[in-house]
Design a protein around this motif. Structure first.
Motif, PDB file in Angstrom:
ATOM      1  N   HIS A 115      48.049  20.884  67.376  1.00  0.00           N
ATOM      2  CA  HIS A 115      49.045  21.609  66.577  1.00  0.00           C
ATOM      3  C   HIS A 115      50.417  20.960  66.692  1.00  0.00           C
ATOM      4  CE1 HIS A 115      46.913  24.980  64.885  1.00  0.00           C
ATOM      5  NE2 HIS A 115      46.435  25.368  66.053  1.00  0.00           N
ATOM      6  N   SER A 138      51.059  30.889  67.224  1.00  0.00           N
ATOM      7  CA  SER A 138      49.741  31.135  66.637  1.00  0.00           C
ATOM      8  C   SER A 138      49.244  32.502  67.110  1.00  0.00           C
ATOM      9  CB  SER A 138      48.762  30.035  67.057  1.00  0.00           C
ATOM     10  OG  SER A 138      48.544  30.083  68.458  1.00  0.00           O
ATOM     11  N   GLY A 274      51.414  25.656  64.306  1.00  0.00           N
ATOM     12  CA  GLY A 274      50.538  26.786  64.590  1.00  0.00           C
ATOM     13  C   GLY A 274      50.451  27.697  63.380  1.00  0.00           C
ATOM     14  N   ASP A 307      44.042  26.266  62.330  1.00  0.00           N
ATOM     15  CA  ASP A 307      43.152  25.324  63.010  1.00  0.00           C
ATOM     16  C   ASP A 307      42.483  24.406  61.990  1.00  0.00           C
ATOM     17  OD1 ASP A 307      43.882  26.740  65.220  1.00  0.00           O
ATOM     18  OD2 ASP A 307      41.952  27.719  65.521  1.00  0.00           O
TER      19      ASP A 307
END
Length: 344
Positions: A115, A138, A274, A307
């Motif tokens: 990230h 995140s 993130g 992700d």
């Protein structure tokens, strides 16, 4: 040098191929949101089983997208942690097995390093130069990191309870929004009457760079319960106004802590990455902050905020090119500090 990247740390299966000369040449992603929606959150066993079903087909699709065969791949990068242990084991086992069968090196990548370096997937003129401060936000992490180079990380502060993304999702659930609720809460906030509610900015009245969002979630819950007690139910305007107050509090808190971190380090570049970095209110708030400080702020493209396999392939490329590789052991690290990583 062409690197296959595999990401299976939680509820998204990501596969990508990064080429040293051309950059990102394939990117495939499958989200498990629909699978977990009925449960209001990620079910680890279901996540692992779905990664088993999806990873190999996505690898085949990525090779087809890049017009490559297995013989064209020079190395494999996979997420070794942090994350859900079962999910991590799926990606690690597949990556290690393919690397052995194809007789190429493989390396386990730190999910948060992926990230952190995701903005490097942008065009050269849009990439940050070292050093910089990184805000990683995140569902599972909220961290401020001093970044001097690849692998040269110092943790400046982190959440002592709920991560920012987790607090977004929990508050969204209190408002009756579907999982995952962070993005829905943000959209709802845009329909609000600004200023009706005012929530605290946690831990900004004391020194330091750590975060806490559980109290903010409690403030939202108390407001919701009070309105229900008075009115019997929440109106759509009530929900929008609470969402707005919550989002403003999170954004202001993150901006205040970022300013402190930049002042402490003396840096004038900020990276935000993130899943929560896709939040437009947060981007606007940090853009305004950096304009005031006469600095620069950098973000990944929206598709690389959540992700994905692209960020894993890129970090894997950097580390494999540096001569690093993992051994044949199937090893994952559900908890793994970035400060343990080797520098390049």
């Amino acid at each position: 040098m062409k690197i296959l990247g595999i990401e299976t740390s939680c509820d998204e299966t990501g596969v990508a191929i990064y080429d040293e000369q051309q950059g990102l040449i394939a990117n495939q992603l499958y989200s498990q949101i629909a699978l977990h929606a009925d449960y209001g959150g990620v079910v680890p066993e279901l996540a692992s089983r779905d990664h088993i079903r999806k990873t190999l087909p996505l690898i085949q699709q990525a090779l087809q997208q890049a017009n490559l065969t297995a013989q064209d791949i020079d190395g494999i990068a996979y997420t070794a942690g942090p994350g859900l242990v079962g999910a991590l084991l799926v990606g690690t086992t597949i990556a290690r097995s393919l690397a052995y069968a194809w007789n190429i090196p493989a390396i386990g990548v730190h999910h948060m390093e992926g990230h952190l370096l995701a903005p490097m997937l942008e065009l050269p003129e849009n990439r940050p130069q070292f050093p910089f401060v990184a805000l990683l936000v995140s569902g599972g992490h909220t961290q401020l990191v001093q970044v001097e180079g690849v692998g040269r990380y110092q943790l400046l502060g982190e959440s002592i309870d709920d991560a920012a993304g987790e607090a977004f999702d929990k508050t969204a659930k209190l408002l009756g929004l579907d999982y995952p609720g962070g993005a829905a809460l943000s959209r709802l906030a845009g329909k609000s009457t600004a200023g009706r509610f005012l929530f605290p900015k946690p831990m900004t009245d004391r020194p330091g760079l750590d975060f806490s969002f559980s109290g903010l979630k409690t403030a939202a819950a108390n407001t919701i319960n009070q309105l229900i007690k008075q009115q019997g139910e929440l109106s759509e305007q009530d929900k929008a106004d609470i969402a707005h107050a919550f989002q403003i509090s999170v954004v202001d808190t993150l901006a205040i802590k970022c300013k402190r971190a930049l002042t402490q380090t003396g840096y004038n570049r900020l990276v935000i990455a993130g899943g929560v970095s896709a939040n437009q209110q947060l981007r606007q708030g940090l853009q305004q902050l950096m304009q005031q400080l006469k600095g620069q702020v950098f973000y990944p493209a929206p598709q690389f905020c959540t992700d994905n396999g692209a960020m894993i392939a890129y970090v894997g490329f950097l580390r494999l090119k540096n001569g690093e590789q993992s051994d044949l052991a199937i090893e994952v690290k559900p908890r793994w500090s970035m400060t343990e990583l080797a520098s390049i």
